[in-house]
Write an enzyme that holds these catalytic residues in place. Sequence first.
Site, PDB file in Angstrom:
ATOM      1  N   HIS A 142       0.835  -1.196   0.000  1.00 52.82           N
ATOM      2  CA  HIS A 142       0.000   0.000   0.000  1.00 52.82           C
ATOM      3  C   HIS A 142       0.873   1.249   0.000  1.00 52.82           C
ATOM      4  CE1 HIS A 142      -2.736  -3.060   1.536  1.00 52.82           C
ATOM      5  NE2 HIS A 142      -3.727  -2.288   1.138  1.00 52.82           N
TER       6      HIS A 142
ATOM      7  N   ASP B 153      27.418  -0.966  -5.537  1.00 51.53           N
ATOM      8  CA  ASP B 153      27.655  -0.165  -6.746  1.00 51.53           C
ATOM      9  C   ASP B 153      28.904   0.698  -6.621  1.00 51.53           C
ATOM     10  OD1 ASP B 153      27.096   1.080  -9.283  1.00 51.53           O
ATOM     11  OD2 ASP B 153      26.349   2.816  -8.177  1.00 51.53           O
TER      12      ASP B 153
END
Lengths: 159, 159, 159, 159, 159, 159
Positions: free
Chosen positions: D77, D128
């Site tokens: 939600h 990364d």
Amino acid sequence: MSRLTHLDEKGHANMVDVSGKAVTTREATAQAVVKMLPETLHMISAGEHKKGDVLAVARIAGIQAAKRCSDLIPLCHPLMLSKVSVELTPKPESDAVLILATCKLAGQTGVEMEALTAASVAALTIYDMCKAVDKGMVISEVKLLEKRGGKSGHWQVNP
Amino acid sequence: MSRLTHLDEKGHANMVDVSGKAVTTREATAQAVVKMLPETLHMISAGEHKKGDVLAVARIAGIQAAKRCSDLIPLCHPLMLSKVSVELTPKPESDAVLILATCKLAGQTGVEMEALTAASVAALTIYDMCKAVDKGMVISEVKLLEKRGGKSGHWQVNP
Amino acid sequence: MSRLTHLDEKGHANMVDVSGKAVTTREATAQAVVKMLPETLHMISAGEHKKGDVLAVARIAGIQAAKRCSDLIPLCHPLMLSKVSVELTPKPESDAVLILATCKLAGQTGVEMEALTAASVAALTIYDMCKAVDKGMVISEVKLLEKRGGKSGHWQVNP
Amino acid sequence: MSRLTHLDEKGHANMVDVSGKAVTTREATAQAVVKMLPETLHMISAGEHKKGDVLAVARIAGIQAAKRCSDLIPLCHPLMLSKVSVELTPKPESDAVLILATCKLAGQTGVEMEALTAASVAALTIYDMCKAVDKGMVISEVKLLEKRGGKSGHWQVNP
Amino acid sequence: MSRLTHLDEKGHANMVDVSGKAVTTREATAQAVVKMLPETLHMISAGEHKKGDVLAVARIAGIQAAKRCSDLIPLCHPLMLSKVSVELTPKPESDAVLILATCKLAGQTGVEMEALTAASVAALTIYDMCKAVDKGMVISEVKLLEKRGGKSGHWQVNP
Amino acid sequence: MSRLTHLDEKGHANMVDVSGKAVTTREATAQAVVKMLPETLHMISAGEHKKGDVLAVARIAGIQAAKRCSDLIPLCHPLMLSKVSVELTPKPESDAVLILATCKLAGQTGVEMEALTAASVAALTIYDMCKAVDKGMVISEVKLLEKRGGKSGHWQVNP
């Protein structure tokens, strides 16, 4: 006939002020219909387990699109949907898939656009997944079926 | 009839490998039609300067939606559109607005979904801006009209 | 040992310049493992048609996340993936689901982060869909398995 | 064992209706661990001012990812987080960075997925930024540590 | 004076066709200046390690905004930036932070908007992080400094 | 002078906890000014119907940017705006367009950043649409004009 609420007196588009509106439970159901070749419908709806993914992917795409409605439709308010469901039913008698999307929240503004966006994006996803075999598919009858809650209360499409 | 390219041999959905496809110029045009009450059409199309914003907002929404297509349609490839245009024409004879969306790029995959998404979201935006006066509007005839480029070459809808 | 390429000489993070790099075909495969209770694994993997949706939803979530990688990971370059596949395999012998994600493109920068992001988000989606029955699930062994292309060429994890 | 709440009786995925749930304060803490070479850990954690950016970038990426959770995880939600914090602690004794993410809101649904997503994306960001020097890093032990609020009340991982 | 290229002959906004343009290396640098109270500048620029995060967060926000430019600016083309750098320099002599953003790519369209968006969002982020102590900060002199590449070639702001 | 609320005691950036704050109606108005050549201003403001689209597109871009503020500014809370309006007024006497953006909601945190983001992105959009004829445009005087609601109450910029 009342005026277009999204335009101010100069005709300029703005996101209307809903802060004075009551917080009520609001619910809306919209539909879309994807017409296709009988063979295409057979491929995606045949009980065969293997093909089950087309409708599952479309269902997920529709649900996610409902959540992004205010990002797509410029003057929609951001809102916190408390429920989204998208049902896809093959209709062999009319060579079509019927899509029903229902959204719900307790808030100050309705969820019609969320339901319509969910139904539309689910329909586009079916097109995408089947276009290699059937470019002539047509999406039609995208419309609001029913809404509840808010100042205007219950509304239902004419049968 | 060929198979659904988005499903692998187990019926699982995946984003298909287009790395072997040629980079060609690809173009696609899609349409959507929004049917409404004659009064609604009059409100948004009347030459009056003040109402000009409805169609301008829908045009922008359609253009932006084309750019977000790969975000909305789960198995669409991200791509760098080199052109998007969305034209909205009031059709008083049929109480409707006709939307034509054209997308173009030089790439390894077609732009049909981008054009269909642009037309659909422009149509939804018209619905949003006019729903206060006309909840019964219907979006229909969302379909691909023409595509060029790619291995399958030129394709045009049957007249 | 070489330096961290994302930091400049002052230690400031920046998106590094890849414009001098060759365009080559690049591919990467990453994995994630979701450990769970045996009953949970049974619920989502049992051949029963009804439960098929958990893995289908996770697969779609992983594919979409790969496309959003540059939006999530601050210094990743935007890129146009030409292929994404996400495979989820129940491993009853270890009470786990094994997720393998493969991404591919022809470009100037690798797709390791896209594959790792796809695997991670697919794993998170399984957690979300099963958390009502099993809050203690653990995601582990998220790692790059193999990459091809680019200046550094072929790389494979130590067995 | 209770059923998977995200699947309806037909096994179809839907965003469940939370509108009947009470609005309570909900809080969740999740973790992730990034294992790396000792030299890599040294590079990012050494007191040297210059390297400070790696952990700062990962922290920001985690915070932003928490806010995008409902966009990434299909059946989550949308919700309005009232707090997100992400802490990253180098653990030289285990050649790892420990990530702790805490989310909080007053609402009808829990924030476990937001905390898990924040921890995962912070971990991916470290990967990364360091992958040029250490492709073999592994993200593991991604799990919920504790949650408060809601019908199920307090839950804590087994020590 | 030439015409506004984003408007067609009817005055309608569209994303212009760049498919005929040459692929060249394009680079653009833009700036923004954030004026603030001397105390505010001191708080964020003092060598003290503790305050380092304000400029680091603004730098990341600017880089990410460059990547989202086509999502924010309706008629911008999506493109694949090959480099983004954002530099923030405290200027005690003028009670300001100077922001310089540079973007680069090989493509068919310029990156001026990406550089301007990066500078603007980095400036807004500084405002956000300092507004508790200084609501009167002003962002000014947001402008393009230089661009290279493309048909119009080199352009530089008048000194 | 109070401290920077977005940094914890270690100087680390986090999204601050607003769960203890009262829900009040909050409103903020911000401005931006775009300076340009007199001819450019004439082109976009001339009463001629045809040019109307530049300001309409900028208005929509500003409204949509307000809704995406928490996605752009790392430490902003997500919130549900109940109103956004963006007004653009050509000021021939100063060769500029004045942009005023107002946002409103009932919530636990202010909407200053939303108003500032709306004004900035509307200004960037004008730059984008006119840059083919006037690269030297400058965006300046981006500042908060007024805010209401919340603990700090009414605040207004010094005249």
